[in-house]
Design a protein around this motif. Structure first.
Motif, short mmCIF file in Angstrom:
data_model
loop_
_atom_site.label_atom_id
_atom_site.label_comp_id
_atom_site.label_asym_id
_atom_site.label_seq_id
_atom_site.Cartn_x
_atom_site.Cartn_y
_atom_site.Cartn_z
N THR A 151 8.67 -1.46 -0.02
CA THR A 151 8.65 -1.89 1.39
C THR A 151 10.02 -1.58 2.00
O THR A 151 10.82 -2.48 2.26
CB THR A 151 8.34 -3.40 1.50
OG1 THR A 151 9.24 -4.11 0.66
CG2 THR A 151 6.92 -3.71 1.10
N PRO A 152 10.28 -0.31 2.21
CA PRO A 152 11.62 0.09 2.66
C PRO A 152 11.91 -0.37 4.09
O PRO A 152 11.01 -0.54 4.89
CB PRO A 152 11.56 1.62 2.58
CG PRO A 152 10.12 1.96 2.67
CD PRO A 152 9.37 0.82 2.07
N ASP A 153 13.18 -0.56 4.34
CA ASP A 153 13.64 -0.92 5.68
C ASP A 153 13.62 0.35 6.54
O ASP A 153 14.35 1.30 6.26
CB ASP A 153 15.07 -1.48 5.59
CG ASP A 153 15.59 -1.92 6.95
OD1 ASP A 153 14.94 -1.60 7.97
OD2 ASP A 153 16.64 -2.59 6.98
N PRO A 154 12.78 0.39 7.57
CA PRO A 154 12.68 1.62 8.37
C PRO A 154 13.98 2.01 9.05
O PRO A 154 14.16 3.16 9.43
CB PRO A 154 11.58 1.29 9.39
CG PRO A 154 11.41 -0.18 9.36
CD PRO A 154 11.91 -0.67 8.05
N GLY B 225 17.75 10.52 -3.85
CA GLY B 225 17.42 9.89 -5.13
C GLY B 225 16.46 8.73 -4.95
O GLY B 225 15.53 8.54 -5.73
N GLU B 226 16.71 7.94 -3.92
CA GLU B 226 15.83 6.79 -3.65
C GLU B 226 14.43 7.27 -3.24
O GLU B 226 13.42 6.70 -3.64
CB GLU B 226 16.45 5.92 -2.56
CG GLU B 226 17.67 5.14 -3.04
CD GLU B 226 18.48 4.52 -1.91
OE1 GLU B 226 19.32 3.64 -2.19
OE2 GLU B 226 18.29 4.91 -0.72
N THR B 227 14.39 8.33 -2.45
CA THR B 227 13.09 8.89 -2.03
C THR B 227 12.31 9.36 -3.24
O THR B 227 11.09 9.17 -3.33
CB THR B 227 13.31 10.06 -1.05
OG1 THR B 227 14.05 9.59 0.06
CG2 THR B 227 11.98 10.64 -0.57
N LYS B 228 13.03 9.97 -4.17
CA LYS B 228 12.38 10.49 -5.38
C LYS B 228 11.69 9.35 -6.15
O LYS B 228 10.52 9.46 -6.52
CB LYS B 228 13.44 11.17 -6.27
CG LYS B 228 12.88 11.80 -7.51
CD LYS B 228 14.00 12.52 -8.29
CE LYS B 228 13.42 13.08 -9.59
NZ LYS B 228 14.44 13.79 -10.38
N LEU B 229 12.43 8.25 -6.34
CA LEU B 229 11.84 7.14 -7.09
C LEU B 229 10.73 6.47 -6.28
O LEU B 229 9.67 6.13 -6.81
CB LEU B 229 12.93 6.13 -7.47
CG LEU B 229 12.46 4.94 -8.30
CD1 LEU B 229 11.71 5.38 -9.56
CD2 LEU B 229 13.63 4.03 -8.68
N ALA B 230 10.97 6.30 -4.98
CA ALA B 230 9.96 5.65 -4.13
C ALA B 230 8.66 6.45 -4.14
O ALA B 230 7.57 5.89 -4.25
CB ALA B 230 10.48 5.50 -2.71
N ALA B 231 8.77 7.78 -4.04
CA ALA B 231 7.57 8.63 -4.04
C ALA B 231 6.81 8.49 -5.36
O ALA B 231 5.58 8.42 -5.38
CB ALA B 231 7.96 10.09 -3.80
N MET C 83 3.64 11.07 2.89
CA MET C 83 2.20 10.84 2.92
C MET C 83 1.87 9.39 2.60
O MET C 83 1.07 8.76 3.28
CB MET C 83 1.46 11.76 1.96
CG MET C 83 -0.03 11.76 2.31
SD MET C 83 -1.10 12.41 1.06
CE MET C 83 -1.41 10.96 0.08
N PHE C 84 2.52 8.87 1.57
CA PHE C 84 2.16 7.51 1.15
C PHE C 84 2.62 6.44 2.14
O PHE C 84 2.08 5.33 2.14
CB PHE C 84 2.70 7.22 -0.25
CG PHE C 84 1.92 7.95 -1.32
CD1 PHE C 84 0.57 7.69 -1.51
CD2 PHE C 84 2.52 8.90 -2.11
CE1 PHE C 84 -0.17 8.36 -2.47
CE2 PHE C 84 1.80 9.59 -3.09
CZ PHE C 84 0.45 9.32 -3.26
N VAL C 85 3.61 6.76 2.97
CA VAL C 85 4.02 5.76 3.96
C VAL C 85 3.42 6.08 5.34
O VAL C 85 3.80 5.49 6.34
CB VAL C 85 5.57 5.63 4.07
CG1 VAL C 85 6.13 5.13 2.74
CG2 VAL C 85 6.22 6.94 4.48
N GLY C 86 2.47 7.01 5.36
CA GLY C 86 1.72 7.27 6.60
C GLY C 86 2.49 8.07 7.63
O GLY C 86 2.21 8.00 8.82
N LYS C 87 3.45 8.89 7.17
CA LYS C 87 4.23 9.69 8.13
C LYS C 87 3.90 11.18 8.04
O LYS C 87 4.61 12.00 8.61
CB LYS C 87 5.73 9.49 7.88
CG LYS C 87 6.24 8.12 8.30
CD LYS C 87 7.74 8.06 8.09
CE LYS C 87 8.29 6.70 8.48
NZ LYS C 87 9.70 6.56 8.09
#
Lengths: 411, 251
Positions: free
Chosen positions: B120-123, B130-136, B211-215
């Motif tokens: 639930t990232p802070d928009p 690196g964070e995007t990689k793990l979040a994805a 894709m997973f966050v609807g963007k």
């Protein structure tokens, strides 16, 4: 290599994706024809062939998903359309051509005693439900699971923005299940306004299914007994199986029939015809649109319908379709591949047996397109009257090479 | 199957396995479990049980309770288990066994906070590469593993429409997961299947994350080659419906 072949298509698509949701939306999306391995945009078209923006030429077996029944840019149809457009097209009133076309259709289609016009098939299928409900003062509509009747929420297309309430009064049977139909009609007796079916089942991503023996006569009988309006969605098949409508081909009489696609050889027009008993109910409904009375497509339609009859085009499409089917079956057999060609000859669809995931079809489609023949991997095909024997033969030769590739990859 | 039970199964079978990924890509998570060895067992009625093992800086999640537990957390109702996972911060109840192993609980709580950070990232705060990689990666696994639970519980119309077969989803060349539908039901796992009927590959982590966050315009991404899609499109269509339901259950 493949990406290079479609370089301009892909570049254009990237521009489109910035300004158009999906880039290309609906059934035209390249996501379904073969991403990066199929044409995205048309540059020009003539007869049964077209050229994409990269200059690649194709023999066309999708025919704009049906409308091109006489072939692209048919000179006589275009001449009739041009002539009308120069006189008047979109004005304050319909043109005389609307009356001429309505009279022509009422004579052409034996069950037609009135006709209204729209732009797309869905305009007609949506309004056919209104008429059925107005006529019967009932709510429920019976349809077949997986049938395509347009994009309106009631059709159950399953896409975004649809509420369960939108389908509250829709009842479904398995296509061709007469017993199931009769059961639903009985269970909801007194509340069924209409039944809408395609003349045969042509779902996407599946083989086509012809009506089982006794299906149509049984449905007709039940509808008559129960006071249900029988609606034929002949949008896809109309004027390809029988010039008088697909119900003539299958030997039954609907109460309402909806047409589009082949009715005007690519000019935007749809039509709904009905029996006399429904005339007042049809009159009580309100349907219109900004371009629904435009005269040019009506002139094109009148020319198209006359040419289809004059040239015995339905018979020609049947013959060409049979030639293609036989050729594909022989070639597949030569490569020890099992295929199934379903549907009527003029609207065939080829799938690989026991290959429900369509991976073989996708490779076959991509390899065919690479060699200049547009065989859609997921959607039924269309033959036009512009397809000649030499085009079919060339297509079969291309299929031979595509089958070889399928065999190499999948064994 | 009740909604509460399906939700609980999503938490145990789809969310809990995400903890395995945290120490692989998140420094704070790695630090939180450094030097800790032990097994936390989660239990709730209706046979719900899963174990989180911390060992040598890695985490392994298993369903059931086959391992010897260092600490057992019992949730008296299914709803309480769901509330545990829904509550921000993963505050844990008092253990019924192993209260002396509270270090493990504290570490788990920290891991929960890190998972929240990614899921639930802070928009207003864009993620680093690196964070995007793990979040994805986390979102990919949550979607696939969760879709299988939703499908298996059978309460959704899309579940019956998914054709039999195997659907593989990967971020190009790296994390991969698959979902299998047979007559017996759905199952999902991280890793690569022996074969597939549907293959979906994201060009990179950013594409997958978006894709997973609807963007991401999914239908535009395919023709551009940002997503490779081949095989059973009906399978893709119906599984995507199940994936959307995962979010609805867990919100």
């Amino acid at each position: 290599m493949t990406e290079e072949r479609y370089k301009k298509s892909i570049q254009l698509f990237k521009r489109a994706a910035k300004v158009v949701p999906q880039g290309i939306y609906g059934h035209f999306t390249p996501a379904f024809t073969g991403p990066m391995s199929s044409p995205y945009y048309t540059a020009k078209a003539k007869g049964c062939r077209y050229w994409d923006v990269d200059g690649n030429e194709y023999i066309d077996y999708i025919c704009a998903y049906g409308p091109m029944v006489l072939g692209h840019n048919h000179p006589e149809v275009d001449e009739a359309a041009d002539k009308q457009r120069k006189l008047a097209n979109c004005t304050n009133h319909p043109g005389e051509i609307m009356v001429e076309l309505a009279e022509h259709i009422n004579k052409l289609i034996p069950m037609a005693e009135w006709v209204v016009f729209g732009k797309n098939g869905a305009d007609m299928t949506n309004n056919s439900l209104l008429i059925a409900r107005e006529h019967t003062k009932k709510r429920k509509i019976i349809m077949a699971k997986g049938a395509y009747h347009g994009t309106a929420p009631w059709t159950g297309s399953g896409h975004g923005g649809v509420l369960p309430e939108d389908r509250e009064h829709m009842l479904e049977i398995k296509w061709g299940d007469l017993e199931g139909f009769n059961r639903l009609a009985r269970e909801h007796r007194g509340d069924v306004a209409g039944a809408i079916f395609t003349p045969y089942h042509h779902p996407t991503w599946a083989d086509q299914v012809m009506p089982p023996k006794g299906f149509w006569s049984g449905v007709r009988k039940t509808c008559t007994e129960e006071g249900i309006v029988l609606i034929l969605d002949d949008v896809r098949a109309g004027f390809r199986l029988d010039i008088k409508g697909s119900h003539e081909y299958f030997g039954f009489t609907p109460d309402i029939s909806c047409y589009c696609k082949a009715i005007a050889n690519g000019y935007p027009l749809s039509a709904m015809v009905g029996r006399e008993a429904l005339r007042i109910s049809a009159s009580n409904c309100f349907y219109t649109g900004s371009f629904w009375a435009s005269a040019e497509p009506m002139a094109a339609s009148l020319a198209t319908l006359k040419i289809l009859k004059r040239d015995n085009a339905v018979e020609k499409m049947k013959k060409m379709g049979e030639l293609l089917k036989t050729g594909l079956e022989e070639m597949a057999q030569a490569h020890d591949l099992e295929i199934s060609v379903t549907g009527p000859p003029a609207i065939p669809f080829m799938t690989f047996v026991n290959a429900d995931d369509f991976r073989k079809s996708q490779l076959f489609g991509a390899e065919s397109m690479k060699r200049g023949v547009f065989f859609h991997p997921h959607h039924n095909w269309f033959i036009s009257a512009a397809h000649e024997k030499k085009d079919i033969e060339k297509s079969i030769n291309v299929a031979d090479e595509a089958f070889k590739e399928v065999k190499r990859v999948f064994g | 199957m009740s909604k509460e039970l399906t939700t609980a199964r999503i938490f145990l079978q789809a969310v809990l396995p995400l903890f395995e990924e945290l120490p692989k890509g998140d420094e704070a998570a790695k630090k939180a479990i450094k030097g800790l060895n032990g097994v936390i067992t989660f239990r709730a009625p209706r046979g719900l049980a899963a174990q989180v093992e911390m060992k040598d800086g890695a985490i392994t999640v298993t369903q059931g309770k086959s391992k010897k537990s260092s600490i057992t957390l019992y949730l008296p109702t299914v709803k309480m288990l769901n509330n545990l996972f829904k509550n921000k911060g993963f505050a844990l109840p008092l253990p019924i066994w192993g209260i002396w192993n509270l270090k493990l609980v504290n570490a788990f709580t920290k891991l929960g906070e890190r998972l929240n950070f990614y899921m639930t990232p802070d928009p207003k705060k864009p993620m680093s590469a690196g964070e995007t990689k793990l979040a994805a990666t986390l979102l990919l696994f949550a979607a696939i593993l969760g879709a299988a639970v939703v499908g298996q519980d059978g309460g959704e119309e899309a579940a019956s429409k998914v054709p039999n077969g195997i659907a593989q989803f990967e971020i190009k060349g790296e994390p991969s997961a698959y979902i299998e539908k047979r007559q017996t039901g759905f199952r999902a796992a991280k890793g690569r299947p022996r074969d597939y009927n549907l293959f979906m590959s994201f060009r990179d982590y950013t594409t997958a994350y978006n894709m997973f966050v609807g963007k991401l315009d999914f239908m535009a991404a395919i023709p551009m080659g940002d997503i490779i899609l081949s095989g059973s499109l009906p399978m893709a269509e119906q599984i995507s419906q199940l994936m959307l339901k995962v979010g609805e259950y867990t919100q």
